[in-house]
Write a protein that holds these residues in place. Structure first.
Motif, mmCIF file in Angstrom:
data_model
loop_
_atom_site.group_PDB
_atom_site.id
_atom_site.type_symbol
_atom_site.label_atom_id
_atom_site.label_comp_id
_atom_site.label_asym_id
_atom_site.label_seq_id
_atom_site.Cartn_x
_atom_site.Cartn_y
_atom_site.Cartn_z
ATOM 1 N N THR A 125 -0.805 3.437 5.114
ATOM 2 C CA THR A 125 -1.928 2.992 5.904
ATOM 3 C C THR A 125 -2.212 4.223 6.663
ATOM 4 O O THR A 125 -1.709 4.629 7.827
ATOM 5 N N ASN A 152 -9.713 -13.826 -0.452
ATOM 6 C CA ASN A 152 -8.565 -12.731 -0.155
ATOM 7 C C ASN A 152 -8.384 -11.723 -1.284
ATOM 8 O O ASN A 152 -8.373 -10.497 -1.247
ATOM 9 N N GLN A 153 -8.477 -12.147 -2.584
ATOM 10 C CA GLN A 153 -8.103 -11.363 -3.657
ATOM 11 C C GLN A 153 -9.170 -10.489 -3.746
ATOM 12 O O GLN A 153 -8.899 -9.256 -4.110
ATOM 13 N N VAL A 154 -10.188 -10.789 -3.538
ATOM 14 C CA VAL A 154 -11.625 -9.379 -3.825
ATOM 15 C C VAL A 154 -11.503 -8.542 -2.560
ATOM 16 O O VAL A 154 -12.152 -7.376 -3.044
ATOM 17 N N CYS A 155 -11.253 -8.718 -1.485
ATOM 18 C CA CYS A 155 -11.454 -7.770 -0.439
ATOM 19 C C CYS A 155 -10.636 -6.438 -0.722
ATOM 20 O O CYS A 155 -9.450 -6.349 -1.050
ATOM 21 N N PRO A 156 -11.564 -5.245 -0.858
ATOM 22 C CA PRO A 156 -10.983 -4.152 -1.468
ATOM 23 C C PRO A 156 -10.253 -3.439 -0.306
ATOM 24 O O PRO A 156 -9.402 -2.404 -0.957
ATOM 25 N N VAL A 157 -10.013 -3.800 0.964
ATOM 26 C CA VAL A 157 -9.128 -2.969 1.834
ATOM 27 C C VAL A 157 -8.260 -3.782 2.857
ATOM 28 O O VAL A 157 -7.946 -2.980 3.814
ATOM 29 N N HIS A 158 -7.652 -4.960 2.256
ATOM 30 C CA HIS A 158 -6.850 -5.593 3.004
ATOM 31 C C HIS A 158 -7.392 -6.263 4.193
ATOM 32 O O HIS A 158 -6.704 -6.229 5.379
ATOM 33 N N ARG A 199 -10.570 -3.741 10.072
ATOM 34 C CA ARG A 199 -10.610 -3.178 8.697
ATOM 35 C C ARG A 199 -11.781 -3.299 8.013
ATOM 36 O O ARG A 199 -12.111 -2.699 6.915
ATOM 37 N N CYS A 200 -12.536 -4.591 8.119
ATOM 38 C CA CYS A 200 -13.447 -4.852 7.166
ATOM 39 C C CYS A 200 -14.569 -3.859 7.237
ATOM 40 O O CYS A 200 -15.065 -3.474 8.078
ATOM 41 N N ILE A 201 -14.990 -3.459 5.912
ATOM 42 C CA ILE A 201 -15.984 -2.456 5.726
ATOM 43 C C ILE A 201 -17.435 -3.306 5.613
ATOM 44 O O ILE A 201 -18.405 -2.357 5.255
ATOM 45 N N GLY A 202 -17.316 -4.283 5.612
ATOM 46 C CA GLY A 202 -18.735 -5.247 5.294
ATOM 47 C C GLY A 202 -19.307 -5.134 4.204
ATOM 48 O O GLY A 202 -20.602 -4.762 4.086
ATOM 49 N N CYS A 203 -18.466 -5.087 3.104
ATOM 50 C CA CYS A 203 -19.008 -4.993 1.732
ATOM 51 C C CYS A 203 -19.645 -6.266 1.426
ATOM 52 O O CYS A 203 -20.553 -6.391 0.511
ATOM 53 N N MET A 233 0.820 -1.317 0.025
ATOM 54 C CA MET A 233 0.044 -0.003 -0.293
ATOM 55 C C MET A 233 0.810 1.184 0.039
ATOM 56 O O MET A 233 0.273 2.409 -0.305
#
Ligand code: SF4
Ligand code: SF4
Lengths: 396, 300
Positions: free
Chosen positions: B65, B182-188, B204-208, B62
């Motif tokens: 951070t 893992n690949q698709v998670c937009p925010v690590h 960190r999860c935004i709950g998308c 990144m």
């Protein structure tokens, strides 16, 4: 691997019982599609000089801007942790298809905003001088303090608008093709996973953009007792018909391919289509939304039968049907893709709710927001084209 | 004769109601676990190493951070007592999970153990057990083993005379080496531990929900209570304490085997070396670390 007839022994993985994506994720591609589509119409005039579209060229960019301003709303309503939404741009993961949205969207909105500002600058400056009372100050702020436009500045503006429109075409295509990719790249889901998804989304986006613009134009003309420009409506009808043909070709061509090749996922998809999506797909998306407008549109697009009013009505009806088609398509993709379990052995239901963050009422508000914004924008900016004399040489 | 009295015939070696390899009998083993299925974990990982590596990975990828709570997800609970003194460049242990469907009797002990250990909300699951019943008329029916067991559930059971064969298939995270989640998670927020275990950084999860869609195995879910993504993590917190995952410990038949696959002397390595194993949905190329003995074509 063999997929199993879903009705023989229904079995759903425990976590598949609740679809993770709601009606808000249906609205997200619906709205961004219209954003991209409306912009494409404006470029038909600003870049490709289709004179017939002059009456709607400005309306198109303003509509695109208003829709664009609300495009993130359904996403925010959907996120389970909306307060962390900015993580997507602050700490994006390069491997994620979704991480690009913030950047692509911001870039597109920037292009659109500058485009709209330049396009309306002469009007804003003029009103900064002539508007009554406090409105003067509003326009002064909108003019960013520059209250004079020299002929040279007008010429530069004109070139910039042209350049931004040119840049905007790939930006709009990327914006919406990308939304399609979000779904197409999910190999876990046979209903989504197809390389054609970006193209399918893009063509249906253009279709919905043209449709919403056509409908707005006809309704606005009616409400202000203005006669719609016949050539403009004809041109819009032709565009709508052409892009609908393309959209339908891609949508059903892809499905036909899966069906005819009897690809392994076909058994799941067939069950889905004839059971859960029978109404929303076969009736709404295919019959009412695609076939009917394909039959109606040639009347206003290619003939001069009956009266202009009748032909305009045909265009209006077709536009409404097309908007239903695209909405149904988004629903069928997003919700339809979650109606079967990844066990491929059973279906689940999508619980439609009225209330709550992701309920139907919230969805209605989300859809109404851009229209409210447009209403405000129309109060502020002259969306109808200036008379040729007052254009001071600038082709806008 | 009820369904429970049926000999459970599987595609692997035939077993009669219980553990075939002479490990432990269904009834004779407390839920304390099956000792044959408990290889010693020689964990060489320290919390510090993990943080170092993971942070480096994140920062490297990144270069910025901006938000707090970088690696402080619930999944990354620091082990209470860790063997220390290993140099940070020490090779990380590689873990694997083996499910022997020929040993699973559908006891359901693993289900409760997991739910309690990980606070999994009702109606959601980090692990579950599927029962496949092949009827003589060709039908195949699948259902979920109830947490309280079939007998206590009171559900009507198939008549033994109609059944050709039946077997149980436990499901849990496959810890895919090339994990779509893992690949698709937009925010690590989906991260791989140095040991190759896929974790969720709940801070960190935004709950998308994108990872939920991307997992081909239906393993991920949006936790109703925490409103972030959740999934089986092979009880990472326990593994870091040199303990077995809760489900492995609870399994009375040794159907679940967890251990180091980089240690040829571990129980799992020995079994992997001698048994024919396969993975779920292999055609998707996710390269699961969870391997199965006795999978049939019916299992999806
Ligand atoms: S099984 Fe699903 S949740 Fe587990 S690593 Fe693979 S894709 Fe991710
Ligand atoms: S739900 Fe959380 S973990 Fe899953 S993709 Fe979205 S941000 Fe990543």
């Amino acid at each position: 691997m063999e997929y199993h007839a879903l009705h023989d022994a229904p079995f759903v993985f425990p976590n598949d019982a609740y679809p993770a994506w709601s009606i808000m994720i249906v609205l997200y591609p619906y709205i961004t599609g219209m954003v991209a589509g409306a912009f494409v119409v404006s470029t038909m005039y600003h870049v490709f000089h289709r004179e017939a579209l002059r009456p709607v060229a400005r309306l198109a960019v303003v509509t695109s801007l208003c829709l664009g301003a609300c495009a993130t709303l359904p996403l925010l309503l959907h996120l389970h942790q909306p307060q962390r939404a900015l993580n997507v741009v602050a700490t994006p993961s390069p491997s994620s298809a979704m991480a690009g949205f913030g950047f692509i969207y911001s870039f597109y909105m920037l292009v659109l905003l500058v485009d709209v500002w330049l396009l309306f600058r002469p009007a804003i400056v003029e009103r900064a001088h002539s508007a009554p009372g406090p409105w003067k100050n509003v326009y002064r702020v909108l003019a960013l303090g520059v209250l004079e436009i020299t002929p040279r500045a007008a010429e530069i503006d004109r070139k910039l608008v042209h350049a931004l429109s040119v840049i905007g075409i790939p930006a709009a295509c990327i914006l919406h093709g990308y939304v399609g990719f979000l779904f197409g790249a999910i190999k876990a889901n046979p209903w989504w996973s197809t390389a054609l998804m970006p193209v399918i989304f893009l063509t249906s986006a253009v279709v919905s953009g043209i449709a919403v613009l056509t409908l707005l134009y006809l309704l606005l003309c009616r409400s202000s007792r203005m006669e719609p420009d016949e050539e403009c409506v004809r041109s819009l009808s032709r565009l709508l018909w052409m892009f609908l043909v393309l959209a339908v070709t891609f949508e059903f061509g892809d499905l036909l391919h899966v069906a005819y090749e009897r690809e392994e996922e076909w058994h799941v998809i067939r069950e889905l289509l004839v059971t859960k999506l029978r109404f929303s797909y076969l009736t709404l998306q295919v019959l009412i939304g695609a076939l009917l407008p394909l039959l109606i549109l040639p009347i206003p697009a290619f003939t001069r039968v009956a009266s202009a009013a009748f032909r305009h009505s045909c265009t209006g009806v077709a536009a409404v049907l097309v908007l239903v088609q695209v909405a149904a398509m988004r629903w069928n993709v997003v919700v339809g893709g979650q109606l079967f379990s990844k066990s491929f052995r059973g279906f689940v239901d999508y619980p439609v709710t009225w209330f709550g963050r992701e309920g139907l009422l919230a969805a209605a508000v989300v859809l109404a927001m851009p229209m409210l914004l447009l209403w405000g924008a129309m109060k502020l900016l002259p969306v109808w084209p200036p008379s040729p004399q007052s254009e001071s040489g600038a082709k806008t | 004769m009820s369904f429970f009295d049926l000999p459970i015939v599987t595609s692997g070696p035939a077993v009669s109601g219980a553990c075939a390899s002479g490990g432990c009998a269904t009834g004779g083993c407390a839920s304390g676990g099956c000792s044959t299925a408990r290889p010693d974990l020689k964990s060489e990982t320290s919390r510090r190493d993990f943080l170092k590596t993971a942070t480096t990975l994140t920062l490297g990828a990144m270069s910025l951070t901006l938000l707090p709570g970088a690696m402080a997800g619930d999944d990354a609970v620091p082990p209470a007592s860790k063997p220390s003194g290993f140099p940070s460049h020490a090779k990380k242990p590689m873990y694997g999970f083996l499910i022997d469907t020929t040993k699973c009797t559908g006891a359901g002990k693993c289900l409760t153990a997991c739910r309690v250990e990980n606070g999994v909300p009702e109606g959601q699951a980090r692990t579950w057990v599927e029962r496949y019943v092949h009827f003589k008329d060709g039908r195949v029916e699948v259902d979920l083993v109830p947490e309280i067991g079939y007998a206590a559930s009171g559900e009507p059971q198939p008549a033994a005379e109609d059944v050709l064969r039946a077997y149980f298939v436990p499901k849990l995270c496959n810890q895919c080496v090339d994990a779509p989640c893992n690949q698709v998670c937009p925010v690590h927020a989906s991260i791989k531990s140095p040991e190759g275990i896929e974790l969720v950084d709940t801070d960190r999860c935004i709950g998308c929900g994108y990872c939920v869609q991307a997992c081909p195995y239906g393993i991920r879910y949006m936790n109703h209570e925490t409103n972030v993504a959740d999934k089986c993590n092979w009880c990472y917190h326990r593994v870091m304490r040199n303990e077995q995952p809760a489900c492995v410990e609870a399994c009375p038949t040794g159907a679940r085997v967890f251990g180091r696959i980089d240690d040829p002397d571990s129980e799992i390595s020995k079994r992997l070396a001698t048994l024919p194993t396969s993975v779920l949905k292999q055609h998707l190329g996710t390269l699961p670390l969870t391997r199965y003995v006795g999978l049939t074509d019916e299992v999806t």
